[in-house]
Design a protein around this motif. Structure first.
Motif, PDB file in Angstrom:
ATOM      1  N   GLY A 187      15.437  12.242 -12.417  1.00 46.44           N
ATOM      2  CA  GLY A 187      15.559  13.682 -12.228  1.00 46.44           C
ATOM      3  C   GLY A 187      16.579  14.027 -11.161  1.00 46.44           C
ATOM      4  N   LEU A 188      16.632  13.239 -10.089  1.00 42.11           N
ATOM      5  CA  LEU A 188      17.606  13.467  -9.025  1.00 42.11           C
ATOM      6  C   LEU A 188      19.027  13.366  -9.557  1.00 42.11           C
ATOM      7  CD1 LEU A 188      18.376  13.774  -6.006  1.00 42.11           C
ATOM      8  CD2 LEU A 188      18.142  11.295  -5.795  1.00 42.11           C
TER       9      LEU A 188
ATOM     10  N   SER B 185       0.811  -1.210   0.000  1.00 45.88           N
ATOM     11  CA  SER B 185       0.000   0.000   0.000  1.00 45.88           C
ATOM     12  C   SER B 185       0.844   1.260   0.000  1.00 45.88           C
ATOM     13  CB  SER B 185      -0.929   0.003   1.217  1.00 45.88           C
ATOM     14  OG  SER B 185      -0.179   0.113   2.417  1.00 45.88           O
ATOM     15  N   VAL B 186       2.110   1.185   0.500  1.00 43.45           N
ATOM     16  CA  VAL B 186       2.959   2.372   0.548  1.00 43.45           C
ATOM     17  C   VAL B 186       3.936   2.413  -0.623  1.00 43.45           C
ATOM     18  CG1 VAL B 186       2.794   2.508   3.052  1.00 43.45           C
ATOM     19  CG2 VAL B 186       4.699   1.264   2.020  1.00 43.45           C
ATOM     20  N   ARG B 187       3.956   1.382  -1.451  1.00 39.24           N
ATOM     21  CA  ARG B 187       4.880   1.383  -2.591  1.00 39.24           C
ATOM     22  C   ARG B 187       4.370   2.361  -3.644  1.00 39.24           C
ATOM     23  NH1 ARG B 187       5.147  -3.786  -3.716  1.00 39.24           N
ATOM     24  NH2 ARG B 187       7.095  -4.105  -2.559  1.00 39.24           N
TER      25      ARG B 187
ATOM     26  N   ARG C 235       6.448   6.854 -11.867  1.00 36.88           N
ATOM     27  CA  ARG C 235       6.715   8.130 -11.194  1.00 36.88           C
ATOM     28  C   ARG C 235       8.068   8.105 -10.493  1.00 36.88           C
ATOM     29  NH1 ARG C 235       3.515   9.867  -5.883  1.00 36.88           N
ATOM     30  NH2 ARG C 235       5.187   8.605  -4.998  1.00 36.88           N
ATOM     31  N   GLU C 236       8.392   6.965  -9.857  1.00 37.37           N
ATOM     32  CA  GLU C 236       9.655   6.873  -9.134  1.00 37.37           C
ATOM     33  C   GLU C 236      10.844   6.861 -10.089  1.00 37.37           C
ATOM     34  OE1 GLU C 236      10.062   7.233  -5.830  1.00 37.37           O
ATOM     35  OE2 GLU C 236       7.946   7.731  -6.081  1.00 37.37           O
ATOM     36  N   LEU C 237      10.681   6.202 -11.232  1.00 41.09           N
ATOM     37  CA  LEU C 237      11.761   6.220 -12.217  1.00 41.09           C
ATOM     38  C   LEU C 237      12.055   7.643 -12.673  1.00 41.09           C
ATOM     39  CD1 LEU C 237      10.886   3.097 -14.411  1.00 41.09           C
ATOM     40  CD2 LEU C 237      12.791   3.334 -12.799  1.00 41.09           C
TER      41      LEU C 237
END
Length: 270
Positions: free
Chosen positions: A28-29, A14-16, A21-23
């Motif tokens: 971006g980081l 549920s928190v993953r 979006r994470e990629l």
């Protein structure tokens, strides 16, 4: 026991956050990290003035000379080459590998780690801008060897023609800061008695960045301080397993209730 494990797994899912979006966020980081370092790339005079200040401050503080770490490397070509290869190749892959593992196995800790790394990197880039610093391999007063140029591999070209990296972004050392955060994240996200051995990664990284003359001791100290601030302002994740392990309040078994009633009736008869 099975229900607790399933509950923890369900909470993890549920928190993953969404993978796409994470990629994009992680990419971006890394792009901001690479692009932001260019902002102070041409402040040569100021970078060397700051290098003399840092060198003098370390000597005033009686810190050991960086040459004490580099000297053993210079006596063994293979050791020097290995240190240069570690500096050139481990930094990014180790961080990416950490984020991938956390995303798959510890999603809550992944989000926490990504946020801390982003805060650390942003603070570091700001310091790179306001305090450009030439590394000790460029400082004649340090009498150190550029092991990357002599033994290889090197991630830097000649400063005047190297447009891919900012060689005057020595403080803080994100090599060390990211390595230290990797160890902190893995220690926080696991429960093995051997998890403290992850501290060997930042220790080895510290030895490499000093021995190859890419950083001063104070570069690592600044990275540690910024990481401490990032950890202080970023809420720690709650471990789902700990929540699932809380035992519910026990209630009498159905078979025991008649007996309890019988005892109460007998007491009342007396």
């Amino acid at each position: 026991m099975t229900s607790r494990t399933e509950a923890a797994a369900g909470t993890d899912r549920s928190v993953r956050p969404p993978l796409l979006r994470e990629l994009l966020l992680v990419a971006g980081l890394f792009l901001v990290y690479k692009a932001g370092r260019q902002l102070a790339a041409h402040h040569t005079g100021e970078a060397f003035r700051n290098a003399h200040r840092v060198w003098d401050l370390e000597r005033a503080a009686h810190l050991p000379g960086e040459g004490a770490v580099q000297s053993p490397l210079l006596h063994h070509d293979l050791l020097a080459h290995t240190a240069d290869a570690y500096y050139a190749t481990v930094h990014f892959p180790a961080t990416v590998g950490l984020l991938v593992w956390l995303y798959l196995r510890r999603p809550a800790h992944y989000v926490w780690t990504r946020r801390v790394l982003a805060a650390l990197t942003a603070a570091a880039l700001l310091l790179h801008l306001v305090f450009p610093l030439a590394p000790p391999r460029m400082l004649g007063e340090a009498h150190l060897i550029d092991t990357g140029r002599v033994f290889g591999p090197s991630v830097y070209g000649p400063p005047r023609t190297d447009h891919l990296s900012n060689q005057f972004a020595a403080m803080p050392s994100l090599h060390f800061g990211w390595a230290l955060m990797a160890a902190v994240a893995l220690i926080a996200a696991t429960r093995s008695r051997l998890r403290w051995l992850w501290l060997l990664h930042p220790l080895l990284t510290l030895t490499v960045i000093i021995g190859t003359a890419n950083h001063y001791w104070l570069d690592a100290a600044a990275a540690t301080a910024l990481l401490g601030l990032a950890l202080a302002v970023t809420p720690r994740p709650h471990r789902p397993a700990a929540v699932a392990a809380v035992r519910p309040r026990e209630t009498p078994r159905p078979a025991e209730r008649p007996a309890l009633a019988h005892v109460s009736a007998a007491g009342a008869g007396r």
